[in-house]
Motif scaffolding. Structure first.
Motif, PDB file in Angstrom:
ATOM      1  N   VAL A 111       0.890  -1.139   0.120  1.00 39.27           N
ATOM      2  CA  VAL A 111      -0.008  -0.257   0.047  1.00 39.27           C
ATOM      3  C   VAL A 111       0.875   1.148  -0.013  1.00 39.27           C
ATOM      4  CG1 VAL A 111      -1.782   1.498   1.566  1.00 39.27           C
ATOM      5  CG2 VAL A 111      -1.844  -1.156   1.325  1.00 39.27           C
ATOM      6  N   GLY A 112       0.365   2.103  -0.882  1.00 32.56           N
ATOM      7  CA  GLY A 112       1.302   3.451  -0.908  1.00 32.56           C
ATOM      8  C   GLY A 112       2.652   3.437  -1.712  1.00 32.56           C
ATOM      9  N   ALA A 113       2.657   2.764  -2.699  1.00 29.68           N
ATOM     10  CA  ALA A 113       3.915   2.664  -3.411  1.00 29.68           C
ATOM     11  C   ALA A 113       3.625   2.641  -4.988  1.00 29.68           C
ATOM     12  CB  ALA A 113       4.402   1.285  -3.084  1.00 29.68           C
ATOM     13  N   THR A 114       4.580   2.968  -5.815  1.00 30.65           N
ATOM     14  CA  THR A 114       4.354   3.177  -7.094  1.00 30.65           C
ATOM     15  C   THR A 114       5.324   1.987  -7.593  1.00 30.65           C
ATOM     16  OG1 THR A 114       6.357   4.675  -7.294  1.00 30.65           O
ATOM     17  CG2 THR A 114       4.176   5.818  -6.978  1.00 30.65           C
ATOM     18  N   PRO A 115       5.016   1.608  -8.928  1.00 30.59           N
ATOM     19  CA  PRO A 115       6.053   0.725  -9.480  1.00 30.59           C
ATOM     20  C   PRO A 115       7.519   1.130  -9.785  1.00 30.59           C
ATOM     21  CG  PRO A 115       4.070   0.919 -10.972  1.00 30.59           C
ATOM     22  CD  PRO A 115       3.795   1.839  -9.893  1.00 30.59           C
TER      23      PRO A 115
ATOM     24  N   LEU B 281       0.861  -4.436  -5.852  1.00 30.68           N
ATOM     25  CA  LEU B 281       0.188  -3.320  -5.390  1.00 30.68           C
ATOM     26  C   LEU B 281      -1.107  -3.333  -5.182  1.00 30.68           C
ATOM     27  CD1 LEU B 281       2.268  -0.771  -7.810  1.00 30.68           C
ATOM     28  CD2 LEU B 281       2.760  -1.577  -5.777  1.00 30.68           C
ATOM     29  N   ALA B 282      -1.626  -2.320  -3.867  1.00 35.54           N
ATOM     30  CA  ALA B 282      -2.878  -2.367  -3.634  1.00 35.54           C
ATOM     31  C   ALA B 282      -3.756  -1.917  -4.882  1.00 35.54           C
ATOM     32  CB  ALA B 282      -3.136  -1.619  -2.340  1.00 35.54           C
ATOM     33  N   ARG B 283      -4.915  -2.538  -5.232  1.00 34.90           N
ATOM     34  CA  ARG B 283      -5.796  -1.998  -6.422  1.00 34.90           C
ATOM     35  C   ARG B 283      -7.092  -2.168  -6.309  1.00 34.90           C
ATOM     36  NH1 ARG B 283      -3.911  -7.400  -7.339  1.00 34.90           N
ATOM     37  NH2 ARG B 283      -5.554  -8.820  -8.292  1.00 34.90           N
ATOM     38  N   THR B 284      -7.800  -1.474  -7.069  1.00 36.13           N
ATOM     39  CA  THR B 284      -9.275  -1.713  -7.100  1.00 36.13           C
ATOM     40  C   THR B 284      -9.625  -2.237  -8.588  1.00 36.13           C
ATOM     41  OG1 THR B 284      -9.718   0.511  -7.954  1.00 36.13           O
ATOM     42  CG2 THR B 284      -9.712   0.120  -5.405  1.00 36.13           C
TER      43      THR B 284
ATOM     44  N   PRO C  82      -0.984   4.889  -5.538  1.00 34.79           N
ATOM     45  CA  PRO C  82      -0.645   5.032  -3.914  1.00 34.79           C
ATOM     46  C   PRO C  82      -1.848   5.355  -3.087  1.00 34.79           C
ATOM     47  CG  PRO C  82       1.062   6.090  -5.415  1.00 34.79           C
ATOM     48  CD  PRO C  82       0.216   5.823  -6.013  1.00 34.79           C
ATOM     49  N   ASP C  83      -2.811   5.779  -3.438  1.00 38.12           N
ATOM     50  CA  ASP C  83      -3.953   6.176  -2.873  1.00 38.12           C
ATOM     51  C   ASP C  83      -4.866   5.088  -2.532  1.00 38.12           C
ATOM     52  OD1 ASP C  83      -4.844   6.070  -5.475  1.00 38.12           O
ATOM     53  OD2 ASP C  83      -6.127   7.793  -5.030  1.00 38.12           O
ATOM     54  N   VAL C  84      -4.721   3.979  -3.181  1.00 43.02           N
ATOM     55  CA  VAL C  84      -5.774   2.786  -2.804  1.00 43.02           C
ATOM     56  C   VAL C  84      -5.615   2.184  -1.568  1.00 43.02           C
ATOM     57  CG1 VAL C  84      -6.209   0.382  -3.558  1.00 43.02           C
ATOM     58  CG2 VAL C  84      -5.877   2.207  -5.197  1.00 43.02           C
TER      59      VAL C  84
ATOM     60  N   GLU D 269      -8.352  -1.593   2.841  1.00 35.20           N
ATOM     61  CA  GLU D 269      -9.792  -1.948   2.621  1.00 35.20           C
ATOM     62  C   GLU D 269     -10.233  -2.204   1.315  1.00 35.20           C
ATOM     63  OE1 GLU D 269      -8.215   0.262   4.600  1.00 35.20           O
ATOM     64  OE2 GLU D 269      -8.328  -0.854   6.729  1.00 35.20           O
ATOM     65  N   GLN D 270      -9.727  -1.224   0.431  1.00 30.80           N
ATOM     66  CA  GLN D 270     -10.355  -1.172  -1.026  1.00 30.80           C
ATOM     67  C   GLN D 270      -9.663  -2.402  -1.543  1.00 30.80           C
ATOM     68  OE1 GLN D 270      -9.060   2.599  -1.736  1.00 30.80           O
ATOM     69  NE2 GLN D 270     -11.057   3.370  -2.382  1.00 30.80           N
ATOM     70  N   ASP D 271      -8.566  -2.998  -1.278  1.00 27.49           N
ATOM     71  CA  ASP D 271      -7.898  -3.975  -1.921  1.00 27.49           C
ATOM     72  C   ASP D 271      -8.719  -5.347  -1.595  1.00 27.49           C
ATOM     73  OD1 ASP D 271      -5.492  -4.978  -3.315  1.00 27.49           O
ATOM     74  OD2 ASP D 271      -5.857  -6.075  -1.743  1.00 27.49           O
ATOM     75  N   LEU D 272      -8.890  -5.386  -0.191  1.00 25.71           N
ATOM     76  CA  LEU D 272      -9.414  -6.626   0.555  1.00 25.71           C
ATOM     77  C   LEU D 272     -10.824  -6.954  -0.174  1.00 25.71           C
ATOM     78  CD1 LEU D 272      -7.981  -6.352   3.980  1.00 25.71           C
ATOM     79  CD2 LEU D 272      -7.029  -8.129   2.072  1.00 25.71           C
TER      80      LEU D 272
END
Length: 365
Positions: free
Chosen positions: A27-31, A60-63, A80-82, A85-88
């Motif tokens: 969470v909070g990272a870029t490629p 990376l956390a995603r929607t 990075p703003d995902v 909770e949104q990922d899960l």
């Protein structure tokens, strides 16, 4: 940047089961940040990276937003703003939607711990219906955890019925459906996979041949699974409960490998013949039709399937042993012996057949 252990590793760890692989969410990272730290990017549709040392997957956390039919029609959003909770929330079941931070604390926004304690398979959100492959994945989890008392939540069963009624399952590929099915056959209670699909009205369109016989499949598959976890053998046991034409149609639709299809269809065709007292002439005919002379290992597999599917395995074992010994002895006959006697052409074939029949008669007494 925060990194969390997610999914099956947490679920199985809490259940006291072996953890075979670990997945991570970042969470909070870029490629660019991941690459700068030595990770290798492997994901094409969304950013997934391999750890430079462990080679474990870090995503990376995603929607996701549905953009088409089936299980591939998604647009991924990984920035990075995902949030975690949104990922899960995009995951299938609540027991798979838990995370663990670096301090070992379990983060459980969708009550996965409660469902784990209550032995309940429940979907996380209505987004479950966007991926029809999850129907088969849930049925597989039901087979895997049946011995622990897990059951399917009524609301999840209702959602699966709705998905089937809307013909969402037709958009899947045969390869993906077969992969889930094959994995389910190796679970402790593979019959629960098919029972779950039947109770959720999800056997159509992939397993239409099994609809009329689903009540018979359960007991036979359960009994067979107590003796083997070989998916090919267990699939052939299912084949013995339908006729050979139906077995071939089923295997063709699921694009099963040739050796799996052959074993299933042959087991279906010869099940009733080989599971009853058999005459030597009939036995020899079966040897010829099954090409047991060139493919003895496959024929022995057929005998194994017949025994696994038999209502009287002890008696079947005795008959199988007689047939096995008859085949082994008959395969020892060599054309050279008859050539040495001066026989030629078709005479040699008839002599070999007569000799084989004599040997089979001796072993089937």
């Amino acid at each position: 940047m925060k990194i969390y252990l997610v999914g099956g590793a947490i679920r199985d760890g809490l259940l006291g089961r072996p953890v075979t692989e670990r997945d991570w969410v970042v969470v909070g990272a870029t490629p660019e940040q991941m690459l700068a730290q030595g990770y290798t990017q492997v994901g094409k549709d969304f950013p997934v990276f391999l750890h430079p040392d462990t080679k474990e997957e870090y995503a990376l956390a995603r929607t996701e937003r549905k953009s088409g039919k089936g299980y591939t029609g998604f647009v991924c959003h990984a920035t990075p703003d995902v949030t975690l909770e949104q990922d899960l929330q995009r995951r299938d079941l609540t027991i798979n939607a838990m995370a663990q931070d670096a301090n070992g604390e379990i983060l459980d926004p969708y009550q996965g711990l409660t469902d784990l304690e209550n032995r309940l398979l429940r979907h996380v959100s209505p987004a479950f219906s966007e991926d029809p492959l999850r129907v088969f994945r849930v049925a597989r989890f039901a087979a895997r955890y049946a011995h622990l008392g897990f059951t399917l939540a009524p609301e999840t069963r209702h959602l699966m019925k709705t998905m089937a009624a809307k013909e969402e399952l037709t958009y899947l590929t045969a390869e993906r459906v077969w992969k889930e099915t094959q994995r389910s056959l190796t679970e402790q209670h593979p019959q629960v996979y098919f029972q779950t699909l039947a109770e959720s009205q999800c056997l159509e369109p992939w397993f239409s041949e099994l609809v009329p016989v689903i009540a018979n499949i359960g007991p036979h598959l359960q009994s067979a699974a107590e003796h083997t976890h070989d998916a090919s053998l267990l699939w052939a046991v299912i084949g013995t409960q339908i006729d050979a034409t139906a077995a071939e149609s089923l295997c063709s639709r699921l694009k099963c490998a040739n050796h799996i299809t052959e074993l299933c269809v042959l087991s279906s065709h010869y099940f009733h013949l080989l599971s009853a007292p058999i005459l030597p002439e009939t036995c020899l005919k079966v040897f010829n039709q099954c090409d047991a002379w060139r493919k003895p290992e496959r024929f022995l597999q057929i005998l194994t399937v017949i025994k696994l599917a038999s209502d009287n395995p002890d008696n079947q074992h005795q008959q199988n042993e007689k047939i096995r010994r008859a085949l082994a002895a008959a395969r020892e006959l060599d054309a050279k012996k008859f050539v040495a006697q001066g026989l030629k052409g078709a005479e040699i074939g008839r002599a070999i057949n007569d000799g084989r029949l004599t040997v089979v008669q001796q072993h089937l007494r």
